[in-house]
Design an enzyme around this catalytic site. Structure first.
Site, PDB file in Angstrom:
ATOM      1  N   VAL A   1       0.922  -1.272   0.214  1.00  0.00           N
ATOM      2  CA  VAL A   1      -0.084  -0.098  -0.014  1.00  0.00           C
ATOM      3  C   VAL A   1       0.943   1.331   0.006  1.00  0.00           C
ATOM      4  O   VAL A   1       0.310   2.478  -0.332  1.00  0.00           O
ATOM      5  CB  VAL A   1      -0.931  -0.089   1.191  1.00  0.00           C
ATOM      6  CG1 VAL A   1      -0.337   0.303   2.431  1.00  0.00           C
ATOM      7  CG2 VAL A   1      -2.237   0.754   0.766  1.00  0.00           C
ATOM      8  N   GLY A   2       2.276   1.102   0.236  1.00  0.00           N
ATOM      9  CA  GLY A   2       3.113   2.335   0.496  1.00  0.00           C
ATOM     10  C   GLY A   2       3.450   2.782   1.655  1.00  0.00           C
ATOM     11  O   GLY A   2       3.916   4.104   2.062  1.00  0.00           O
TER      12      GLY A   2
ATOM     13  N   ARG B   1      15.451  -8.944   0.970  1.00  0.00           N
ATOM     14  CA  ARG B   1      15.512  -8.621  -0.559  1.00  0.00           C
ATOM     15  C   ARG B   1      16.843  -7.871  -0.876  1.00  0.00           C
ATOM     16  O   ARG B   1      17.566  -7.827   0.016  1.00  0.00           O
ATOM     17  CB  ARG B   1      14.373  -7.613  -0.733  1.00  0.00           C
ATOM     18  CG  ARG B   1      12.878  -8.244  -0.396  1.00  0.00           C
ATOM     19  CD  ARG B   1      11.835  -7.029  -0.536  1.00  0.00           C
ATOM     20  NE  ARG B   1      10.680  -7.629  -0.145  1.00  0.00           N
ATOM     21  CZ  ARG B   1       9.434  -6.943   0.714  1.00  0.00           C
ATOM     22  NH1 ARG B   1       9.814  -5.703   1.012  1.00  0.00           N
ATOM     23  NH2 ARG B   1       8.510  -7.387   0.927  1.00  0.00           N
TER      24      ARG B   1
ATOM     25  N   ARG C   1       6.586  -3.645  -7.850  1.00  0.00           N
ATOM     26  CA  ARG C   1       7.705  -3.586  -6.706  1.00  0.00           C
ATOM     27  C   ARG C   1       8.671  -4.653  -7.314  1.00  0.00           C
ATOM     28  O   ARG C   1      10.083  -4.400  -6.884  1.00  0.00           O
ATOM     29  CB  ARG C   1       7.217  -3.613  -5.468  1.00  0.00           C
ATOM     30  CG  ARG C   1       8.377  -3.357  -4.510  1.00  0.00           C
ATOM     31  CD  ARG C   1       7.747  -3.229  -3.107  1.00  0.00           C
ATOM     32  NE  ARG C   1       7.204  -4.422  -2.571  1.00  0.00           N
ATOM     33  CZ  ARG C   1       6.823  -4.715  -1.361  1.00  0.00           C
ATOM     34  NH1 ARG C   1       6.487  -3.777  -0.546  1.00  0.00           N
ATOM     35  NH2 ARG C   1       6.534  -5.851  -1.069  1.00  0.00           N
TER      36      ARG C   1
ATOM     37  N   ARG D   1      -0.287 -12.139  -0.448  1.00  0.00           N
ATOM     38  CA  ARG D   1      -0.254 -11.158  -0.055  1.00  0.00           C
ATOM     39  C   ARG D   1      -1.467 -10.323  -0.337  1.00  0.00           C
ATOM     40  O   ARG D   1      -2.293  -9.810   0.519  1.00  0.00           O
ATOM     41  CB  ARG D   1       0.881 -10.282  -0.331  1.00  0.00           C
ATOM     42  CG  ARG D   1       2.166 -10.659   0.512  1.00  0.00           C
ATOM     43  CD  ARG D   1       3.576  -9.904   0.124  1.00  0.00           C
ATOM     44  NE  ARG D   1       4.615 -10.192   0.876  1.00  0.00           N
ATOM     45  CZ  ARG D   1       5.477  -9.678   1.564  1.00  0.00           C
ATOM     46  NH1 ARG D   1       5.290  -8.408   1.620  1.00  0.00           N
ATOM     47  NH2 ARG D   1       6.280 -10.267   2.427  1.00  0.00           N
TER      48      ARG D   1
HETATM   49  N1  LIG Z   1       0.783   6.662  -3.858  1.00  0.00           N
HETATM   50  C1  LIG Z   1       1.410   6.017  -4.668  1.00  0.00           C
HETATM   51  N2  LIG Z   1       1.338   5.581  -6.100  1.00  0.00           N
HETATM   52  C2  LIG Z   1       1.952   4.784  -6.750  1.00  0.00           C
HETATM   53  N3  LIG Z   1       2.858   3.909  -6.121  1.00  0.00           N
HETATM   54  C3  LIG Z   1       3.172   3.749  -4.864  1.00  0.00           C
HETATM   55  C4  LIG Z   1       2.345   4.810  -4.093  1.00  0.00           C
HETATM   56  N4  LIG Z   1       2.871   4.619  -2.647  1.00  0.00           N
HETATM   57  C5  LIG Z   1       3.808   3.742  -2.943  1.00  0.00           C
HETATM   58  N5  LIG Z   1       3.904   3.320  -4.059  1.00  0.00           N
HETATM   59  C6  LIG Z   1       4.862   2.204  -4.753  1.00  0.00           C
HETATM   60  O1  LIG Z   1       4.405   1.149  -4.482  1.00  0.00           O
HETATM   61  C7  LIG Z   1       5.141  -0.059  -3.868  1.00  0.00           C
HETATM   62  C8  LIG Z   1       4.816  -0.616  -2.662  1.00  0.00           C
HETATM   63  O2  LIG Z   1       5.193   0.409  -1.866  1.00  0.00           O
HETATM   64  P1  LIG Z   1       5.821   0.179  -0.294  1.00  0.00           P
HETATM   65  O3  LIG Z   1       6.750  -0.647  -0.396  1.00  0.00           O
HETATM   66  O4  LIG Z   1       6.087   1.339   0.363  1.00  0.00           O
HETATM   67  O5  LIG Z   1       4.671  -0.765   0.509  1.00  0.00           O
HETATM   68  P2  LIG Z   1       4.447  -1.349   1.882  1.00  0.00           P
HETATM   69  O6  LIG Z   1       3.240  -0.935   2.308  1.00  0.00           O
HETATM   70  O7  LIG Z   1       5.657  -0.796   2.780  1.00  0.00           O
HETATM   71  O8  LIG Z   1       4.705  -2.673   1.658  1.00  0.00           O
HETATM   72  P3  LIG Z   1       5.057  -4.033   2.663  1.00  0.00           P
HETATM   73  O9  LIG Z   1       4.245  -4.011   3.700  1.00  0.00           O
HETATM   74  O10 LIG Z   1       4.984  -5.056   1.747  1.00  0.00           O
HETATM   75  O11 LIG Z   1       6.340  -3.668   3.211  1.00  0.00           O
HETATM   76  C9  LIG Z   1       6.665   0.604  -4.251  1.00  0.00           C
HETATM   77  O12 LIG Z   1       6.973   0.256  -5.484  1.00  0.00           O
HETATM   78  C10 LIG Z   1       6.110   2.178  -4.230  1.00  0.00           C
HETATM   79  O13 LIG Z   1       7.318   2.765  -4.747  1.00  0.00           O
HETATM   80  N1  LIG Z   2       3.252  -7.864  13.380  1.00  0.00           N
HETATM   81  C1  LIG Z   2       4.636  -7.272  12.742  1.00  0.00           C
HETATM   82  N2  LIG Z   2       4.376  -7.152  11.382  1.00  0.00           N
HETATM   83  C2  LIG Z   2       5.306  -6.697  10.849  1.00  0.00           C
HETATM   84  C3  LIG Z   2       6.720  -6.282  11.575  1.00  0.00           C
HETATM   85  N3  LIG Z   2       7.528  -5.943  10.623  1.00  0.00           N
HETATM   86  C4  LIG Z   2       6.792  -5.689   9.444  1.00  0.00           C
HETATM   87  N4  LIG Z   2       5.582  -6.083   9.397  1.00  0.00           N
HETATM   88  C5  LIG Z   2       4.589  -6.281   8.201  1.00  0.00           C
HETATM   89  O1  LIG Z   2       4.940  -7.545   7.793  1.00  0.00           O
HETATM   90  C6  LIG Z   2       4.248  -7.374   6.429  1.00  0.00           C
HETATM   91  C7  LIG Z   2       5.190  -7.658   5.401  1.00  0.00           C
HETATM   92  O2  LIG Z   2       6.366  -6.792   5.437  1.00  0.00           O
HETATM   93  P1  LIG Z   2       7.580  -7.131   4.256  1.00  0.00           P
HETATM   94  O3  LIG Z   2       8.582  -6.270   4.809  1.00  0.00           O
HETATM   95  O4  LIG Z   2       8.037  -8.596   4.354  1.00  0.00           O
HETATM   96  O5  LIG Z   2       6.767  -6.623   3.107  1.00  0.00           O
HETATM   97  C8  LIG Z   2       4.004  -5.439   6.187  1.00  0.00           C
HETATM   98  O6  LIG Z   2       2.700  -5.491   6.466  1.00  0.00           O
HETATM   99  C9  LIG Z   2       4.572  -5.109   7.601  1.00  0.00           C
HETATM  100  O7  LIG Z   2       3.940  -4.104   8.037  1.00  0.00           O
HETATM  101  C10 LIG Z   2       6.540  -6.359  12.879  1.00  0.00           C
HETATM  102  O8  LIG Z   2       7.500  -6.306  13.540  1.00  0.00           O
HETATM  103  N5  LIG Z   2       5.609  -7.006  13.383  1.00  0.00           N
END
Ligand SMILES: Nc1ncnc2c1ncn2[C@@H]1O[C@H](COP(=O)(O)OP(=O)(O)OP(=O)(O)O)[C@@H](O)[C@H]1O
Ligand SMILES: Nc1nc2c(ncn2[C@@H]2O[C@H](COP(=O)(O)O)[C@@H](O)[C@H]2O)c(=O)[nH]1
Length: 416
Positions: A161-162, A190, A283, A294
């Site tokens: 979601v970002g 990664r 991504r 996911r």
């Molecule tokens: N508002 C947006 N519009 C388009 N693309 C976006 C936006 N926000 C984030 N992205 C892109 O979407 C992808 C996923 O974002 P991000 O890795 O921040 O998600 P996340 O919620 O942290 O995921 P995870 O929980 O898996 O770690 C990335 O490639 C990022 O550049």
């Molecule tokens: N309950 C917890 N969730 C966590 C933690 N650190 C990350 N996360 C969540 O896992 C998913 C997947 O993350 P990814 O890095 O593998 O893409 C994402 O929703 C994170 O918010 C934690 O410490 N505790």
């Protein structure tokens, strides 16, 4: 048995010195020395009900240890409890004062107040919960942080979601304000991820043991891997004087909500499931099978995100810049100011030799007589009546008033 309402006066814990006679005259409201907390060598002993908590330990060369052991007066058996949280760095000794019957205030001698105010929780809700889970006697350290301190921020939302993108922007724009809580995970790193920066990458068996040992504030199985926030991760950020950001899933948010860590909970939503899928795929960090998993989980997470009382704010991440602006607004950050800027509080020194008097939750730390108008006060009033937070994490809100003269200190005693 400890009686919260009675006055108490404690002598210097280590040297066996008595408070100066002229101070004791002013302390006539306080009863004579009590036995709630006594000391021997480099240890203090605090009685709570049938138990005596002995804190401190042997002098191992230059360093003293801050160990905890418990003596049960009924069974006459010593035990070593499970100790959670980061323990204080040993100093030249400490004083101990029982507060609320559930925690012991520890003042480290000859330390700055900002570093030297600690709490050993012995029967707070957090400790009771951990007692139940671990099935052993648990105590937990929590450092005292003056003032209210900013609340940690929990950011949740489905994968892709970002969240990470928004957090990176926030940390880049406000580097001195925010610090990231580095989670543990059993998933593989990664390509560009660095151990200790993005995650602490760990083995499942090791993480399972650490969860069992109570090292985690929360942990959950997410998309087939274990993830968790260690107590240490949150404390490391707070110790660096920063506001902690946690990027965790909805299960984790629920656990933190149920804990004593007072935080602001923000849920990030995608504009649509189609857009979420697009972001996850573009991504390019997951296999097709993982993307599918996911996405399946995202539907349930979006439902849970709407659970009443769980999240304080829900933001839609459609246009990134708009969402980031809304996030900043939600956190009370304007375009220009670094919200970390807080009025600085003077950091006084806890005197090496001091006596302690207590009434209810007001504690007078008397460091001996001081010349009227002397530059550095040696006496302080610590008001512990509006403590917030606590283990896991820091105890916010002890108020410290410096007392500049003996006359002031007597006035304070009058007011107690
Ligand atoms: N508002 C947006 N519009 C388009 N693309 C976006 C936006 N926000 C984030 N992205 C892109 O979407 C992808 C996923 O974002 P991000 O890795 O921040 O998600 P996340 O919620 O942290 O995921 P995870 O929980 O898996 O770690 C990335 O490639 C990022 O550049
Ligand atoms: N309950 C917890 N969730 C966590 C933690 N650190 C990350 N996360 C969540 O896992 C998913 C997947 O993350 P990814 O890095 O593998 O893409 C994402 O929703 C994170 O918010 C934690 O410490 N505790």
């Amino acid at each position: 048995m400890f009686d919260e309402n009675r006055f108490e006066e404690k002598g210097h814990p280590f040297m066996g010195e008595e408070a100066p006679e002229n101070l004791l005259e002013g302390l006539d409201k306080f009863s004579p020395l009590q036995s709630d907390s006594e000391s021997q060598g480099y240890q203090t002993a605090t009685t709570i009900g049938d138990k005596i908590y002995v804190i401190g330990g042997s002098d191992d060369g230059a360093k003293l240890s801050m160990n905890v052991k418990v003596f049960n007066k009924l069974t006459r058996i010593w035990s070593i409890p499970t100790v959670l949280g980061t323990k204080p760095v040993p100093s030249k000794g400490h004083s101990a004062v029982l507060l609320n019957n559930d925690r012991i205030l520890i003042l480290m001698r000859d330390s700055p107040l900002n570093d030297g105010t600690w709490f050993l929780e012995v029967s707070t809700p957090f400790v009771k919960e951990k007692n139940k889970i671990l099935g052993t006697e648990v105590v937990a350290w929590s450092k005292g942080v003056r003032g209210d301190g900013p609340k940690p921020i929990v950011i949740s939302g489905p994968s892709g979601v970002g969240k990470g993108t928004l957090i990176s922007k926030l940390m880049k724009e406000f580097p001195s304000t925010f610090g990231f809580s580095v989670s543990h995970t059993t998933r593989a790193p990664r390509e560009k991820e660095v151990d200790g920066v993005h995650y602490h990458f760990t083995e499942r068996s090791k993480m399972e043991k650490e969860i069992k040992d109570g090292k985690f504030l929360e942990s959950a199985s997410v998309h087939g891997n274990l993830y968790g926030t260690s107590i240490e991760a949150v404390e490391a950020v707070t110790d660096a004087g920063k506001r902690c950001i946690l990027d965790i899933d909805v299960q984790g948010a629920r656990s933190v909500r149920a804990s004593s860590l007072e935080a602001i909970f923000i849920f990030i939503c995608p504009p649509s499931l189609e857009e979420l899928e697009k972001r996850l795929r573009e991504r390019g960090t997951e296999t097709e099978e993982q993307v599918q998993k996911r996405l399946r989980n995202a539907k349930a997470e979006l439902d849970q995100g709407k659970s009443p009382g769980l999240f304080d704010h829900i933001l839609v991440n459609d246009d990134l810049e708009t969402c980031y602006k809304n996030l900043k607004q939600t956190l009370g950050l304007d375009e220009t100011a670094d919200a970390s800027h807080q009025p600085s509080m003077k950091n006084y020194q806890i005197p090496l030799c001091h006596s302690i008097s207590k009434k209810d939750k007001k504690i007078l730390i008397h460091g001996g007589s001081n010349e009227l108008g002397a530059a550095t006060p040696t006496s302080f009033l610590l008001d512990a009546s509006s403590l917030k937070g606590g283990a896991p994490g820091r105890t916010r809100g002890p108020k410290i008033y410096a007392i500049d003269s003996l006359i002031d200190s007597l006035n304070w005693i009058e007011q107690l």
